[in-house]
Design a protein around this motif. Sequence first.
Motif, PDB file in Angstrom:
ATOM      1  N   ALA A  45       9.104  -2.189   5.214  1.00 14.04           N
ATOM      2  CA  ALA A  45       8.987  -2.853   3.914  1.00 14.04           C
ATOM      3  C   ALA A  45       7.582  -3.397   3.692  1.00 14.04           C
ATOM      4  CB  ALA A  45      10.014  -3.985   3.812  1.00 14.04           C
ATOM      5  N   ARG A  46       6.996  -3.965   4.721  1.00 20.45           N
ATOM      6  CA  ARG A  46       5.627  -4.489   4.587  1.00 20.45           C
ATOM      7  C   ARG A  46       4.621  -3.369   4.359  1.00 20.45           C
ATOM      8  NH1 ARG A  46       5.999  -9.051   9.390  1.00 20.45           N
ATOM      9  NH2 ARG A  46       7.179 -10.576   8.167  1.00 20.45           N
ATOM     10  N   ALA A  47       4.828  -2.240   5.040  1.00 16.69           N
ATOM     11  CA  ALA A  47       3.939  -1.092   4.833  1.00 16.69           C
ATOM     12  C   ALA A  47       4.100  -0.547   3.412  1.00 16.69           C
ATOM     13  CB  ALA A  47       4.233  -0.005   5.856  1.00 16.69           C
ATOM     14  N   ALA A  50       2.305  -2.816   0.979  1.00 18.75           N
ATOM     15  CA  ALA A  50       0.852  -2.600   1.034  1.00 18.75           C
ATOM     16  C   ALA A  50       0.449  -1.317   0.320  1.00 18.75           C
ATOM     17  CB  ALA A  50       0.390  -2.552   2.491  1.00 18.75           C
ATOM     18  N   ALA A  51       1.349  -0.335   0.311  1.00 17.16           N
ATOM     19  CA  ALA A  51       1.066   0.936  -0.354  1.00 17.16           C
ATOM     20  C   ALA A  51       1.458   0.917  -1.835  1.00 17.16           C
ATOM     21  CB  ALA A  51       1.804   2.072   0.352  1.00 17.16           C
ATOM     22  N   GLY A  52       1.976  -0.219  -2.301  1.00 16.93           N
ATOM     23  CA  GLY A  52       2.351  -0.330  -3.703  1.00 16.93           C
ATOM     24  C   GLY A  52       3.730   0.228  -4.015  1.00 16.93           C
ATOM     25  N   ALA A  55       9.612  -0.783  -4.812  1.00  9.28           N
ATOM     26  CA  ALA A  55      11.036  -0.441  -4.854  1.00  9.28           C
ATOM     27  C   ALA A  55      11.532  -0.052  -3.459  1.00  9.28           C
ATOM     28  CB  ALA A  55      11.285   0.686  -5.841  1.00  9.28           C
ATOM     29  N   ASN A  56      10.746   0.737  -2.749  1.00  4.48           N
ATOM     30  CA  ASN A  56      11.123   1.114  -1.382  1.00  4.48           C
ATOM     31  C   ASN A  56      11.152  -0.109  -0.466  1.00  4.48           C
ATOM     32  OD1 ASN A  56      11.226   3.749  -2.223  1.00  4.48           O
ATOM     33  ND2 ASN A  56       9.314   4.361  -1.252  1.00  4.48           N
ATOM     34  N   ALA A  57      10.179  -0.992  -0.642  1.00  2.00           N
ATOM     35  CA  ALA A  57      10.137  -2.203   0.172  1.00  2.00           C
ATOM     36  C   ALA A  57      11.389  -3.041  -0.055  1.00  2.00           C
ATOM     37  CB  ALA A  57       8.882  -3.015  -0.143  1.00  2.00           C
ATOM     38  N   GLY A  58      11.758  -3.201  -1.303  1.00  2.00           N
ATOM     39  CA  GLY A  58      12.963  -3.965  -1.621  1.00  2.00           C
ATOM     40  C   GLY A  58      14.215  -3.339  -1.035  1.00  2.00           C
ATOM     41  N   ALA A  59      14.303  -2.017  -1.101  1.00  2.00           N
ATOM     42  CA  ALA A  59      15.465  -1.318  -0.537  1.00  2.00           C
ATOM     43  C   ALA A  59      15.555  -1.534   0.974  1.00  2.00           C
ATOM     44  CB  ALA A  59      15.386   0.172  -0.863  1.00  2.00           C
TER      45      ALA A  59
END
Length: 78
Positions: A45-47, A50-52, A55-59
């Motif tokens: 999620a942190r990566a 950082a990559a913008g 939505a993926n981070a939240g998932a």
Amino acid sequence: MKRGLGALVALAALTLAGCAGLRPGAEELPPVSRNAAVIALVDSARADTAAGKNANAGANLERALGIEPRNALLWHEL
């Protein structure tokens, strides 16, 4: 009046001295969890953040919360 000013200066000095150790990055944060799956999801999620890819981070964080729903640090990350 002079006495009140001295107390104010002393209070300001103590306040600033207490904040001296609060530099960002000065200390390593505690681990989010002891569970390896949760740690991997938080790292991912942190990566993604950082990559913008918010939505993926939240998932990923929601998946981690599915494993540990009472983990306050995960809720804070989300």
